[in-house]
Design a protein around this motif. Structure first.
Motif, PDB file in Angstrom:
ATOM      1  N   LEU A 119      49.065  25.224  15.631  1.00 48.66           N
ATOM      2  CA  LEU A 119      50.137  24.356  14.609  1.00 48.66           C
ATOM      3  C   LEU A 119      50.471  24.920  13.236  1.00 48.66           C
ATOM      4  O   LEU A 119      49.883  25.325  12.612  1.00 48.66           O
ATOM      5  CB  LEU A 119      48.972  23.029  14.766  1.00 48.66           C
ATOM      6  N   ILE A 120      51.516  24.875  13.145  1.00 49.87           N
ATOM      7  CA  ILE A 120      51.925  25.926  12.377  1.00 49.87           C
ATOM      8  C   ILE A 120      53.406  25.583  11.081  1.00 49.87           C
ATOM      9  O   ILE A 120      54.084  24.579  12.152  1.00 49.87           O
ATOM     10  CB  ILE A 120      51.977  27.233  12.303  1.00 49.87           C
ATOM     11  N   SER A 121      53.077  25.148   9.829  1.00 43.68           N
ATOM     12  CA  SER A 121      54.022  24.219   9.241  1.00 43.68           C
ATOM     13  C   SER A 121      55.495  25.180   9.108  1.00 43.68           C
ATOM     14  O   SER A 121      55.532  25.969   9.196  1.00 43.68           O
ATOM     15  CB  SER A 121      53.384  24.322   7.874  1.00 43.68           C
ATOM     16  N   VAL A 122      55.958  24.281   9.597  1.00 42.77           N
ATOM     17  CA  VAL A 122      57.545  24.105   8.896  1.00 42.77           C
ATOM     18  C   VAL A 122      57.521  25.184   8.263  1.00 42.77           C
ATOM     19  O   VAL A 122      58.952  25.432   7.783  1.00 42.77           O
ATOM     20  CB  VAL A 122      58.342  23.555   9.130  1.00 42.77           C
ATOM     21  N   THR A 123      56.933  25.370   6.776  1.00 45.03           N
ATOM     22  CA  THR A 123      57.524  25.817   5.876  1.00 45.03           C
ATOM     23  C   THR A 123      56.348  27.064   5.472  1.00 45.03           C
ATOM     24  O   THR A 123      56.702  28.210   4.675  1.00 45.03           O
ATOM     25  CB  THR A 123      56.999  24.863   4.715  1.00 45.03           C
ATOM     26  N   SER A 124      55.838  27.314   6.901  1.00 46.71           N
ATOM     27  CA  SER A 124      54.853  28.715   6.677  1.00 46.71           C
ATOM     28  C   SER A 124      55.874  29.958   6.740  1.00 46.71           C
ATOM     29  O   SER A 124      57.314  29.779   7.588  1.00 46.71           O
ATOM     30  CB  SER A 124      53.880  28.593   8.091  1.00 46.71           C
ATOM     31  N   PRO A 125      55.659  31.163   6.721  1.00 53.54           N
ATOM     32  CA  PRO A 125      56.687  32.323   6.892  1.00 53.54           C
ATOM     33  C   PRO A 125      57.711  32.412   7.967  1.00 53.54           C
ATOM     34  O   PRO A 125      58.139  32.887   8.367  1.00 53.54           O
ATOM     35  CB  PRO A 125      55.972  33.667   6.516  1.00 53.54           C
ATOM     36  N   ILE A 126      55.850  32.626   8.874  1.00 53.57           N
ATOM     37  CA  ILE A 126      56.060  32.452  10.369  1.00 53.57           C
ATOM     38  C   ILE A 126      57.363  31.311  11.255  1.00 53.57           C
ATOM     39  O   ILE A 126      58.132  31.969  12.028  1.00 53.57           O
ATOM     40  CB  ILE A 126      55.226  32.812  11.349  1.00 53.57           C
ATOM     41  N   ALA A 127      57.257  30.231  10.498  1.00 51.01           N
ATOM     42  CA  ALA A 127      58.253  29.398  10.956  1.00 51.01           C
ATOM     43  C   ALA A 127      59.799  29.555  10.452  1.00 51.01           C
ATOM     44  O   ALA A 127      60.150  29.020  11.198  1.00 51.01           O
ATOM     45  CB  ALA A 127      57.526  28.041  10.994  1.00 51.01           C
ATOM     46  N   ARG A 128      59.835  29.342   9.488  1.00 52.27           N
ATOM     47  CA  ARG A 128      61.233  30.052   8.601  1.00 52.27           C
ATOM     48  C   ARG A 128      61.805  30.374   9.298  1.00 52.27           C
ATOM     49  O   ARG A 128      62.640  30.970   9.168  1.00 52.27           O
ATOM     50  CB  ARG A 128      60.381  29.926   6.971  1.00 52.27           C
ATOM     51  N   SER A 129      61.069  32.271   9.819  1.00 54.14           N
ATOM     52  CA  SER A 129      61.611  33.024  10.774  1.00 54.14           C
ATOM     53  C   SER A 129      62.066  32.974  11.513  1.00 54.14           C
ATOM     54  O   SER A 129      63.030  33.199  12.302  1.00 54.14           O
ATOM     55  CB  SER A 129      60.398  34.488  10.891  1.00 54.14           C
ATOM     56  N   LEU A 130      60.405  31.919  12.465  1.00 50.86           N
ATOM     57  CA  LEU A 130      62.264  31.649  13.260  1.00 50.86           C
ATOM     58  C   LEU A 130      62.511  30.519  14.254  1.00 50.86           C
ATOM     59  O   LEU A 130      63.198  30.168  15.105  1.00 50.86           O
ATOM     60  CB  LEU A 130      60.285  30.955  14.032  1.00 50.86           C
ATOM     61  N   ILE A 131      62.985  29.318  13.249  1.00 48.96           N
ATOM     62  CA  ILE A 131      64.006  28.722  12.806  1.00 48.96           C
ATOM     63  C   ILE A 131      65.262  29.098  13.361  1.00 48.96           C
ATOM     64  O   ILE A 131      65.281  29.675  12.023  1.00 48.96           O
ATOM     65  CB  ILE A 131      63.159  27.351  11.892  1.00 48.96           C
ATOM     66  N   GLY A 132      66.144  28.613  14.316  1.00 50.25           N
ATOM     67  CA  GLY A 132      67.121  29.129  15.059  1.00 50.25           C
ATOM     68  C   GLY A 132      67.500  30.361  15.095  1.00 50.25           C
ATOM     69  O   GLY A 132      68.589  30.070  16.140  1.00 50.25           O
ATOM     70  N   LYS A 133      66.363  30.562  15.995  1.00 53.48           N
ATOM     71  CA  LYS A 133      66.495  31.400  16.034  1.00 53.48           C
ATOM     72  C   LYS A 133      66.371  31.655  17.813  1.00 53.48           C
ATOM     73  O   LYS A 133      65.856  30.326  18.825  1.00 53.48           O
ATOM     74  CB  LYS A 133      65.643  32.820  15.803  1.00 53.48           C
ATOM     75  N   GLU A 134      66.058  32.304  19.383  1.00 52.05           N
ATOM     76  CA  GLU A 134      66.394  32.405  20.631  1.00 52.05           C
ATOM     77  C   GLU A 134      65.531  33.086  21.443  1.00 52.05           C
ATOM     78  O   GLU A 134      65.348  33.830  21.062  1.00 52.05           O
ATOM     79  CB  GLU A 134      67.945  32.148  21.043  1.00 52.05           C
ATOM     80  N   THR A 135      65.145  32.761  22.642  1.00 53.72           N
ATOM     81  CA  THR A 135      64.197  33.065  23.435  1.00 53.72           C
ATOM     82  C   THR A 135      65.156  34.980  23.972  1.00 53.72           C
ATOM     83  O   THR A 135      66.314  34.298  23.617  1.00 53.72           O
ATOM     84  CB  THR A 135      64.450  32.588  24.933  1.00 53.72           C
ATOM     85  N   GLY A 136      64.096  35.357  23.095  1.00 59.23           N
ATOM     86  CA  GLY A 136      64.880  36.722  23.682  1.00 59.23           C
ATOM     87  C   GLY A 136      64.903  37.953  22.205  1.00 59.23           C
ATOM     88  O   GLY A 136      64.568  38.729  22.490  1.00 59.23           O
ATOM     89  N   ASP A 137      65.280  37.035  20.833  1.00 57.19           N
ATOM     90  CA  ASP A 137      65.173  37.344  19.723  1.00 57.19           C
ATOM     91  C   ASP A 137      64.161  38.452  19.276  1.00 57.19           C
ATOM     92  O   ASP A 137      62.787  37.983  19.429  1.00 57.19           O
ATOM     93  CB  ASP A 137      65.535  36.282  18.581  1.00 57.19           C
ATOM     94  N   THR A 138      64.134  39.273  18.113  1.00 57.79           N
ATOM     95  CA  THR A 138      63.016  40.191  17.732  1.00 57.79           C
ATOM     96  C   THR A 138      62.692  39.479  15.911  1.00 57.79           C
ATOM     97  O   THR A 138      64.714  38.668  15.975  1.00 57.79           O
ATOM     98  CB  THR A 138      63.237  41.418  17.934  1.00 57.79           C
ATOM     99  N   VAL A 139      62.605  39.024  15.735  1.00 56.23           N
ATOM    100  CA  VAL A 139      61.962  39.118  14.237  1.00 56.23           C
ATOM    101  C   VAL A 139      60.987  39.120  13.460  1.00 56.23           C
ATOM    102  O   VAL A 139      59.931  39.447  14.022  1.00 56.23           O
ATOM    103  CB  VAL A 139      61.673  36.997  13.876  1.00 56.23           C
ATOM    104  N   MET A 140      61.827  40.044  12.409  1.00 59.82           N
ATOM    105  CA  MET A 140      60.523  40.242  11.156  1.00 59.82           C
ATOM    106  C   MET A 140      59.974  39.388  10.191  1.00 59.82           C
ATOM    107  O   MET A 140      60.596  38.617   9.669  1.00 59.82           O
ATOM    108  CB  MET A 140      60.920  41.134  10.701  1.00 59.82           C
TER     109      MET A 140
END
Length: 166
Positions: A119-140
């Motif tokens: 369970l990760i916080s919506v304010t964590s760096p990884i969650a902030r990077s993931l929000i709005g992205k879709e299946t198949g996207d690559t995120v840094m």
């Protein structure tokens, strides 16, 4: 503060359970401890009494904090969400290229976060990077240990807690 706090149904349920325990178990217990310590005489040199009063203060502070969170709760019904886009409440399966393994996280409210349970916080760096992205996207993700690269393998919406690894 009047800002709404996003949380899941399970997060609200855990807070409600904690509040009930604090009020019905912890509060009466500390009142008894204070009464017992008082019975030992001189309060100015009574360490048990001072400790019990400090504990009471901590419990009352926690009750106020939990009541505040519940009052400001913006409960998101995850079961009503759908799609391939990462939003609050989503369970996201990722390919962690740096560790060469799949990981799974659920994006939850700040106080609900528990990395051991995935369970990760919506304010964590990884969650902030993931929000709005879709299946198949690559995120840094700029994490405390440096940049990490993930591919979003799957996005799902279930109310239960997600396992730490898939």
């Amino acid at each position: 503060m009047s800002d709404k706090i996003p949380m899941t149904n399970s997060g609200k349920s855990r807070l409600t359970d904690e509040l009930k325990r604090l009020k019905t178990v912890e509060r009466p217990k500390i009142v008894r401890e204070i009464e017992e310590a008082r019975a030992h005489g001189d309060l100015s040199e009574n360490a048990e009494y001072k400790f019990a009063k400090e504990k009471q203060s901590h419990i009352e502070g926690r009750i106020q904090q939990v009541e505040d969170w519940l009052a400001r709760a913006d409960v998101i019904d995850v079961s009503r969400l759908a799609g391939d886009r990462v939003v609050f409440g989503a369970t996201v399966k990722l390919q962690d290229f740096d560790a060469d393994k799949e990981v799974q996280y659920r994006i939850v409210g700040e106080f609900e976060a528990d990395l051991k349970k995935g369970l990760i916080s919506v304010t964590s760096p990884i969650a902030r990077s993931l929000i709005g992205k879709e299946t198949g996207d690559t995120v840094m993700v700029q994490a405390p240990g440096g940049a990490r690269e993930y591919e979003i393998l799957d996005v799902s919406f279930v109310e239960e807690e997600a396992p730490a690894e898939a």
